[in-house]
Design a protein around this motif. Structure first.
Motif, PDB file in Angstrom:
ATOM      1  N   GLU A 142     -37.042   1.406  -7.158  1.00 29.89           N
ATOM      2  CA  GLU A 142     -36.322   0.591  -6.179  1.00 29.89           C
ATOM      3  C   GLU A 142     -36.778   0.935  -4.759  1.00 29.89           C
ATOM      4  O   GLU A 142     -36.979   2.103  -4.429  1.00 29.89           O
ATOM      5  CB  GLU A 142     -34.806   0.822  -6.337  1.00 29.89           C
ATOM      6  CG  GLU A 142     -33.980  -0.054  -5.410  1.00 29.89           C
ATOM      7  CD  GLU A 142     -32.506  -0.121  -5.783  1.00 29.89           C
ATOM      8  OE1 GLU A 142     -32.126   0.311  -6.892  1.00 29.89           O
ATOM      9  OE2 GLU A 142     -31.734  -0.625  -4.944  1.00 29.89           O
ATOM     10  N   ASP A 176     -34.956  -4.361  -2.997  1.00 31.90           N
ATOM     11  CA  ASP A 176     -33.563  -4.446  -2.552  1.00 31.90           C
ATOM     12  C   ASP A 176     -33.559  -4.921  -1.096  1.00 31.90           C
ATOM     13  O   ASP A 176     -34.110  -4.245  -0.221  1.00 31.90           O
ATOM     14  CB  ASP A 176     -32.896  -3.066  -2.692  1.00 31.90           C
ATOM     15  CG  ASP A 176     -31.406  -3.105  -2.401  1.00 31.90           C
ATOM     16  OD1 ASP A 176     -31.035  -3.607  -1.319  1.00 31.90           O
ATOM     17  OD2 ASP A 176     -30.616  -2.622  -3.227  1.00 31.90           O
ATOM     18  N   HIS A 179     -31.749  -2.480   1.377  1.00 29.65           N
ATOM     19  CA  HIS A 179     -32.500  -1.239   1.585  1.00 29.65           C
ATOM     20  C   HIS A 179     -33.755  -1.471   2.423  1.00 29.65           C
ATOM     21  O   HIS A 179     -34.071  -0.675   3.320  1.00 29.65           O
ATOM     22  CB  HIS A 179     -32.925  -0.640   0.241  1.00 29.65           C
ATOM     23  CG  HIS A 179     -31.780  -0.246  -0.623  1.00 29.65           C
ATOM     24  ND1 HIS A 179     -31.947   0.233  -1.901  1.00 29.65           N
ATOM     25  CD2 HIS A 179     -30.446  -0.273  -0.414  1.00 29.65           C
ATOM     26  CE1 HIS A 179     -30.761   0.488  -2.433  1.00 29.65           C
ATOM     27  NE2 HIS A 179     -29.842   0.189  -1.553  1.00 29.65           N
ATOM     28  N   HIS A 211     -32.781  -7.008  -5.731  1.00 37.08           N
ATOM     29  CA  HIS A 211     -31.365  -6.721  -5.502  1.00 37.08           C
ATOM     30  C   HIS A 211     -31.007  -7.485  -4.243  1.00 37.08           C
ATOM     31  O   HIS A 211     -31.513  -7.162  -3.169  1.00 37.08           O
ATOM     32  CB  HIS A 211     -31.124  -5.227  -5.305  1.00 37.08           C
ATOM     33  CG  HIS A 211     -31.094  -4.445  -6.583  1.00 37.08           C
ATOM     34  ND1 HIS A 211     -31.039  -3.069  -6.603  1.00 37.08           N
ATOM     35  CD2 HIS A 211     -31.076  -4.845  -7.877  1.00 37.08           C
ATOM     36  CE1 HIS A 211     -31.006  -2.655  -7.864  1.00 37.08           C
ATOM     37  NE2 HIS A 211     -31.040  -3.709  -8.661  1.00 37.08           N
ATOM     38  N   ASN A 213     -28.707  -8.371  -1.432  1.00 36.20           N
ATOM     39  CA  ASN A 213     -27.555  -7.858  -0.681  1.00 36.20           C
ATOM     40  C   ASN A 213     -27.729  -8.137   0.795  1.00 36.20           C
ATOM     41  O   ASN A 213     -28.835  -8.077   1.313  1.00 36.20           O
ATOM     42  CB  ASN A 213     -27.470  -6.328  -0.833  1.00 36.20           C
ATOM     43  CG  ASN A 213     -27.437  -5.886  -2.283  1.00 36.20           C
ATOM     44  OD1 ASN A 213     -26.613  -6.344  -3.057  1.00 36.20           O
ATOM     45  ND2 ASN A 213     -28.360  -5.002  -2.658  1.00 36.20           N
ATOM     46  N   HIS A 226     -24.066  -1.994   1.734  1.00 34.91           N
ATOM     47  CA  HIS A 226     -24.226  -3.403   1.355  1.00 34.91           C
ATOM     48  C   HIS A 226     -23.077  -4.247   1.905  1.00 34.91           C
ATOM     49  O   HIS A 226     -21.959  -3.767   2.028  1.00 34.91           O
ATOM     50  CB  HIS A 226     -24.239  -3.536  -0.170  1.00 34.91           C
ATOM     51  CG  HIS A 226     -25.325  -2.742  -0.838  1.00 34.91           C
ATOM     52  ND1 HIS A 226     -25.597  -2.849  -2.173  1.00 34.91           N
ATOM     53  CD2 HIS A 226     -26.204  -1.833  -0.356  1.00 34.91           C
ATOM     54  CE1 HIS A 226     -26.595  -2.043  -2.487  1.00 34.91           C
ATOM     55  NE2 HIS A 226     -26.971  -1.405  -1.402  1.00 34.91           N
ATOM     56  N   GLU A 256     -25.460  -6.903  -5.521  1.00 35.20           N
ATOM     57  CA  GLU A 256     -24.776  -5.597  -5.457  1.00 35.20           C
ATOM     58  C   GLU A 256     -23.888  -5.608  -4.230  1.00 35.20           C
ATOM     59  O   GLU A 256     -23.839  -4.651  -3.458  1.00 35.20           O
ATOM     60  CB  GLU A 256     -25.803  -4.468  -5.348  1.00 35.20           C
ATOM     61  CG  GLU A 256     -26.748  -4.373  -6.521  1.00 35.20           C
ATOM     62  CD  GLU A 256     -27.808  -3.297  -6.321  1.00 35.20           C
ATOM     63  OE1 GLU A 256     -28.422  -3.242  -5.237  1.00 35.20           O
ATOM     64  OE2 GLU A 256     -27.991  -2.506  -7.252  1.00 35.20           O
TER      65      GLU A 256
HETATM   66 FE    FE Z   1     -30.089  -1.775  -5.074  1.00 30.59          FE
END
Ligand code: FE
Ligand code: FE
Ligand code: ZN
Length: 278
Positions: A142, A176, A179, A211, A213, A226, A256
């Protein structure tokens, strides 16, 4: 078209997750392979798995994105945590083989003061062992926010891990959005450029899942908090652009976001609306 879904509780088994996924309007989902805080995993019920695989097929559920427990830190400073983490990883690999053709995502780890240079070879070594067991599973690193001593804070660090893996055909990356934004990549201003950089450093063929978010914090904050879609610093317009990006079609997108079931129903419906006609 993309696949969309959220994290579901694995406590009642695979078929229950499949049904819950459909109930929420999704067509993929994520689940923790064991309690997110670690510990022993539930035994696999082969009868449940068999029913689930038929259900998955019938309902057009796309690739699942399993998530390793948060306590897994392959490059921990303490030897016992390292050993425990590797045991969990290898056990999870065996368990994933019961549901072939899916993804297993994990956080590369936190080097806790040892430095990324020391941690990266340790992560790669554990991956070498894990991937030898992953015949029908793709393991995903990730992209991380770079909070504390997280490894995988930029595309270069992920590339360095991949480079040390002997047989990396079953190794990919989960992108993500929170992130990556928190890590400093300008998803809002120039997402095309972010993907171009990803392609140049890692290779887009490795990007297997997203992911999805929003983030509570500004770009490059390295915070990892998030937010619900459209209510954070990334915002609706940029997230919509990500969802509809031609290079990301066909991939599973996992929410998420801080929601209960009703919130996920709304976000899943919203994303399907955005993605209509793609
Ligand atoms: Fe994640
Ligand atoms: Fe994660
Ligand atoms: Zn996060």
């Amino acid at each position: 078209m993309i696949y969309i879904g959220n994290h579901l509780s694995a406590s009642k088994g695979f078929l229950a997750m499949g049904k819950q996924c459909v109930k929420l309007g999704g067509n993929t989902f994520a689940f923790f392979t064991r309690n997110p805080r670690g510990g022993k995993a539930k035994d696999i019920d082969e009868n449940d798995v068999e029913k689930f695989l038929a259900f998955k097929e019938e309902n057009g559920i796309g690739p699942l994105v399993a998530h390793a427990p948060y306590t897994m830190n392959l490059c921990a400073a303490k030897e016992d945590i390292r050993r425990f983490s590797k045991e969990m990883l290898l056990d999870d690999m065996k368990r994933m083989e019961y549901v072939p053709g899916n993804y297993y995502n994990f956080h590369p780890g936190s080097h806790v003061g040892q430095g990324a240079d020391a941690a990266i070879p340790v992560i790669a070594e554990a991956l070498n062992e894990a991937l030898s067991l992953a015949k029908n599973t793709t393991v995903l690193l990730e992209t991380m926010a770079g909070k504390g001593s997280e490894v995988g804070r930029d595309f270069e660090e992920l590339r360095r891990i991949i480079d040390l893996v002997e047989d990396s055909k079953n190794l990919g990356v989960c992108f993500d959005t929170c992130h990556t934004w928190d890590g400093g990549y300008d998803i809002v201003g120039d997402f095309d450029h972010v993907l171009k950089e990803f392609d140049e450093i890692i290779g887009l063929d490795r990007l297997k899942a997203v992911h999805l978010n929003d983030s509570m914090n500004p770009r490059e904050s390295h915070k990892d908090r998030h937010q619900k879609l459209g209510q954070g610093e990334i915002g609706e317009e940029a997230l919509k652009y990500v969802v509809n990006h031609p290079l990301l079609q066909g991939k599973p997108f996992i929410l998420e976001t801080p929601n209960e079931d009703d919130g996920y129903v709304k976000e899943i419906a919203l994303i399907k609306e955005w993605n209509k006609g793609q």
